[in-house]
Scaffold this motif. Structure first.
Motif, mmCIF file in Angstrom:
data_model
loop_
_atom_site.group_PDB
_atom_site.id
_atom_site.type_symbol
_atom_site.label_atom_id
_atom_site.label_comp_id
_atom_site.label_asym_id
_atom_site.label_seq_id
_atom_site.Cartn_x
_atom_site.Cartn_y
_atom_site.Cartn_z
ATOM 1 N N MET A 151 -26.320 38.036 40.312
ATOM 2 C CA MET A 151 -24.956 38.203 40.176
ATOM 3 C C MET A 151 -24.538 39.926 39.587
ATOM 4 O O MET A 151 -24.007 40.027 38.113
ATOM 5 C CB MET A 151 -24.369 37.475 40.194
ATOM 6 N N ALA A 152 -25.763 41.132 38.718
ATOM 7 C CA ALA A 152 -26.037 41.652 37.963
ATOM 8 C C ALA A 152 -24.839 42.257 38.611
ATOM 9 O O ALA A 152 -24.140 42.743 39.827
ATOM 10 C CB ALA A 152 -27.278 42.223 37.892
ATOM 11 N N GLU A 153 -24.264 43.100 37.975
ATOM 12 C CA GLU A 153 -23.230 44.523 37.741
ATOM 13 C C GLU A 153 -24.075 44.901 38.516
ATOM 14 O O GLU A 153 -25.169 46.006 38.053
ATOM 15 C CB GLU A 153 -22.844 44.900 36.154
ATOM 16 N N PRO A 154 -23.307 45.626 39.686
ATOM 17 C CA PRO A 154 -23.914 46.868 40.570
ATOM 18 C C PRO A 154 -24.172 47.960 39.589
ATOM 19 O O PRO A 154 -25.160 48.878 40.322
ATOM 20 C CB PRO A 154 -22.811 47.368 41.531
ATOM 21 N N GLU A 155 -23.702 48.435 38.550
ATOM 22 C CA GLU A 155 -23.953 49.864 37.652
ATOM 23 C C GLU A 155 -25.264 49.694 36.985
ATOM 24 O O GLU A 155 -25.338 48.774 36.467
ATOM 25 C CB GLU A 155 -23.380 50.469 36.857
ATOM 26 N N GLY A 156 -26.537 50.358 37.931
ATOM 27 C CA GLY A 156 -27.908 50.491 37.222
ATOM 28 C C GLY A 156 -28.952 49.016 37.423
ATOM 29 O O GLY A 156 -29.557 49.071 37.084
ATOM 30 N N ALA A 157 -28.090 48.412 38.420
ATOM 31 C CA ALA A 157 -28.538 47.258 38.433
ATOM 32 C C ALA A 157 -29.341 47.478 40.452
ATOM 33 O O ALA A 157 -28.890 48.116 41.458
ATOM 34 C CB ALA A 157 -28.577 46.038 38.604
ATOM 35 N N VAL A 158 -30.298 46.926 40.877
ATOM 36 C CA VAL A 158 -31.303 47.171 42.102
ATOM 37 C C VAL A 158 -30.412 46.446 42.989
ATOM 38 O O VAL A 158 -29.877 45.321 42.247
ATOM 39 C CB VAL A 158 -32.392 47.605 41.958
ATOM 40 N N PRO A 159 -30.539 46.793 44.232
ATOM 41 C CA PRO A 159 -29.357 45.681 44.977
ATOM 42 C C PRO A 159 -30.023 43.785 45.262
ATOM 43 O O PRO A 159 -28.922 42.587 45.382
ATOM 44 C CB PRO A 159 -30.124 46.417 46.645
ATOM 45 N N ALA A 160 -31.270 43.956 45.171
ATOM 46 C CA ALA A 160 -31.733 42.312 45.013
ATOM 47 C C ALA A 160 -31.229 41.766 43.755
ATOM 48 O O ALA A 160 -31.593 40.455 44.205
ATOM 49 C CB ALA A 160 -33.381 42.933 44.768
ATOM 50 N N ASP A 161 -30.761 42.087 42.663
ATOM 51 C CA ASP A 161 -30.446 41.721 41.688
ATOM 52 C C ASP A 161 -28.671 41.580 41.890
ATOM 53 O O ASP A 161 -28.016 40.574 40.766
ATOM 54 C CB ASP A 161 -30.868 42.535 40.308
ATOM 55 N N SER A 162 -28.070 42.596 42.739
ATOM 56 C CA SER A 162 -26.810 41.783 42.365
ATOM 57 C C SER A 162 -25.824 41.792 43.623
ATOM 58 O O SER A 162 -24.997 41.909 43.830
ATOM 59 C CB SER A 162 -25.500 43.994 42.083
ATOM 60 N N HIS A 163 -27.003 41.455 44.831
ATOM 61 C CA HIS A 163 -26.187 41.344 46.246
ATOM 62 C C HIS A 163 -25.370 40.063 46.256
ATOM 63 O O HIS A 163 -24.059 40.308 47.037
ATOM 64 C CB HIS A 163 -27.511 41.283 47.289
ATOM 65 N N LEU A 164 -25.797 39.203 46.087
ATOM 66 C CA LEU A 164 -24.830 38.572 45.515
ATOM 67 C C LEU A 164 -23.846 38.410 45.266
ATOM 68 O O LEU A 164 -22.509 38.206 45.671
ATOM 69 C CB LEU A 164 -25.308 36.957 44.983
ATOM 70 N N ARG A 165 -23.535 39.240 44.519
ATOM 71 C CA ARG A 165 -22.047 39.233 44.228
ATOM 72 C C ARG A 165 -21.135 40.373 45.195
ATOM 73 O O ARG A 165 -19.667 39.997 44.517
ATOM 74 C CB ARG A 165 -21.937 40.528 42.414
ATOM 75 N N ARG A 166 -22.390 41.286 45.389
ATOM 76 C CA ARG A 166 -21.326 42.239 46.743
ATOM 77 C C ARG A 166 -20.907 41.083 47.626
ATOM 78 O O ARG A 166 -19.839 41.567 48.308
ATOM 79 C CB ARG A 166 -22.619 42.701 46.946
ATOM 80 N N MET A 167 -21.607 39.751 48.250
ATOM 81 C CA MET A 167 -21.142 39.123 49.538
ATOM 82 C C MET A 167 -19.832 38.307 48.302
ATOM 83 O O MET A 167 -18.577 38.154 49.144
ATOM 84 C CB MET A 167 -22.996 37.970 49.695
ATOM 85 N N LEU A 168 -19.849 38.001 47.385
ATOM 86 C CA LEU A 168 -18.677 37.140 47.000
ATOM 87 C C LEU A 168 -17.266 37.794 46.342
ATOM 88 O O LEU A 168 -16.354 37.228 46.811
ATOM 89 C CB LEU A 168 -18.721 36.415 45.551
ATOM 90 N N LEU A 169 -17.725 39.439 46.363
ATOM 91 C CA LEU A 169 -16.299 39.858 46.055
ATOM 92 C C LEU A 169 -16.320 40.765 47.124
ATOM 93 O O LEU A 169 -15.722 41.297 47.293
ATOM 94 C CB LEU A 169 -17.021 40.720 45.311
ATOM 95 N N HIS A 170 -17.060 40.892 48.809
ATOM 96 C CA HIS A 170 -16.485 41.327 49.376
ATOM 97 C C HIS A 170 -14.905 41.641 50.386
ATOM 98 O O HIS A 170 -14.108 40.273 50.193
ATOM 99 C CB HIS A 170 -17.312 40.929 51.165
ATOM 100 N N GLU A 171 -14.564 42.299 50.722
ATOM 101 C CA GLU A 171 -13.288 42.351 51.253
ATOM 102 C C GLU A 171 -13.257 42.741 52.334
ATOM 103 O O GLU A 171 -13.546 44.107 52.398
ATOM 104 C CB GLU A 171 -12.143 43.165 49.892
#
Length: 394
Positions: A151-171
């Motif tokens: 759940m890393a912040e997407p800014e500066g993080a690769v998708p493998a480290d932030s993909h869960l955040r993207r799923m949880l915040l999906h609209e």
């Protein structure tokens, strides 16, 4: 939908026809010269070799192919095994294109009730797996098995480290529940775990899994799909990722979790991600992942389709929430009330479910639970899982 345009065929050596007639190689229908009839299959293997979402770049070798060599030499289990191998997915022009390809392919398989078994690539590919469920137009739940919480912040993080955040915040949101299993607390920032708690999602540390792996079963039974990062396993048991981690699940525990996932009546896709064959000199990790897939397939053919909670295969119980602790034997359910929680026990599998009605009385959900949840309620304590589900129902 013509799925063949998205895939590269396999080589004969990956699914050897010379194998013993009792092995999976004799039962799988692979994409060699002709694309298999996936509509007639129960399960479909999909190889992935997309690493643009990882900071480490692609490995030297195709991980899915290495696992296939082990998987198809294993003995067939007790089920009929209607299994196809669609080959290896052709990555899109961009990483986002690959996510969308996965979305289309998995959505087509879901519509046909064929369960995709996704194998290889970086862990962020489960975002494409997740997107496919948007087409169902209903709330879904999923579970991730990983040493870290990505759940890393997407800014500066690769998708493998932030993909869960993207799923949880999906609209628009179509997520009802999420469960994080087997994470190692010293690898996860406290604010990340606090965020999951605030969202009323369940977590189960690797130590809790080790103390009683049965605690993981209800979480996996509630999931529509499961996503596994090989980094959840300790390096000695599965040396197929980097950086090496001496702690994590054992191979036996990982296989047990795969079995639980396979037995889940409502689970419709399963992904194993993050395997890098260049770190697996002796093929140990490939065999572990192949065995996990074997247990998932075996679990799939042990499904009992337990959905009719009012039917004769279920016994219904009620536990009072107020008053002194009740240590008497379980009593069969009679009438519900505001001070009672209704439980259902399967007479076929001894699995338990719990009925949760929101405080407004206009929403109800029956969720998997454990016998321990019933015992807590019988002693006058509200199970933690009931509280979380109540919050999710609103």
């Amino acid at each position: 939908m013509n799925l063949a345009i998205f895939f590269d065929p396999l080589t004969e050596e990956l699914v050897s026809a010379a194998s013993a007639p009792t092995t999976l190689a004799s039962y799988v229908t692979p994409f060699l010269d002709t694309f298999p009839d996936w509509r007639a299959a129960d399960l479909a293997v999909i190889g992935l070799d997309e690493w643009r979402g990882s900071a480490d770049g692609p490995p030297c070798g195709h991980g899915a192919d290495a696992v296939r060599k082990c998987l198809y030499q294993l003995q067939k289990g007790s089920g009929p095994c209607r299994l196809v191998d669609l080959g290896n997915l052709r990555p899109g022009l961009t990483l986002e294109d690959t996510y969308q390809r996965l979305r289309e392919i998995i959505a087509a398989l879901l519509e046909n009730n064929t369960v995709p078994l996704l194998l290889g690539g970086s862990h962020d590919l489960d975002y494409g797996q997740f997107l496919a469920y948007e087409t169902l137009e209903r709330p879904i739940s999923f579970a991730a098995i990983d040493a870290r919480v990505d759940m890393a912040e997407p800014e500066g993080a690769v998708p493998a480290d932030s993909h869960l955040r993207r799923m949880l915040l999906h609209e628009p949101s179509f997520l009802f529940n999420f469960a994080q299993l087997a994470h190692q607390q010293y690898l996860v920032a406290p604010d990340v775990l606090a965020a999951l708690e605030k969202l009323h999602f369940e977590t189960l540390r690797v130590g809790q899994v080790r103390d009683d792996i049965r605690q993981a079963e209800p979480l996996l039974r509630q999931a529509d799909f499961v996503s596994v990062d090989i980094a959840a396993l300790r390096w000695n048991d599965a040396p197929g990722y980097y950086p090496a981690n001496p702690f994590g699940l054992t191979n036996e525990e990982a296989a047990k979790l795969a079995w639980y996932a396979g037995c889940n009546d409502q689970l419709t896709s399963f992904g194993l991600y993050g395997y890098r064959p260049d770190y697996d000199a002796h093929g140990l990790a490939a065999m572990v992942l192949a065995t996990m897939l074997w247990y998932f397939v075996e679990g799939y053919y042990h499904r009992r389709r337990e959905t009719d909670f009012r039917g004769p295969s279920f016994v219904r119980y009620a536990a009072g929430l107020h008053g002194p602790p009740d240590y008497s034997p379980l009593e069969e359910y009679a009438e519900e009330g505001p001070d009672r929680i209704v439980f259902y026990k399967s007479q076929q599998t001894d699995r338990w479910w719990m009925e949760v009605v929101n405080l407004a009385g206009n929403a109800k959900r029956i969720v998997p639970c454990s016998y321990q949840d019933y015992l807590h309620a019988a002693q006058g304590d509200v199970p933690h899982r009931w509280i979380l589900t109540q919050a999710l129902l609103g």
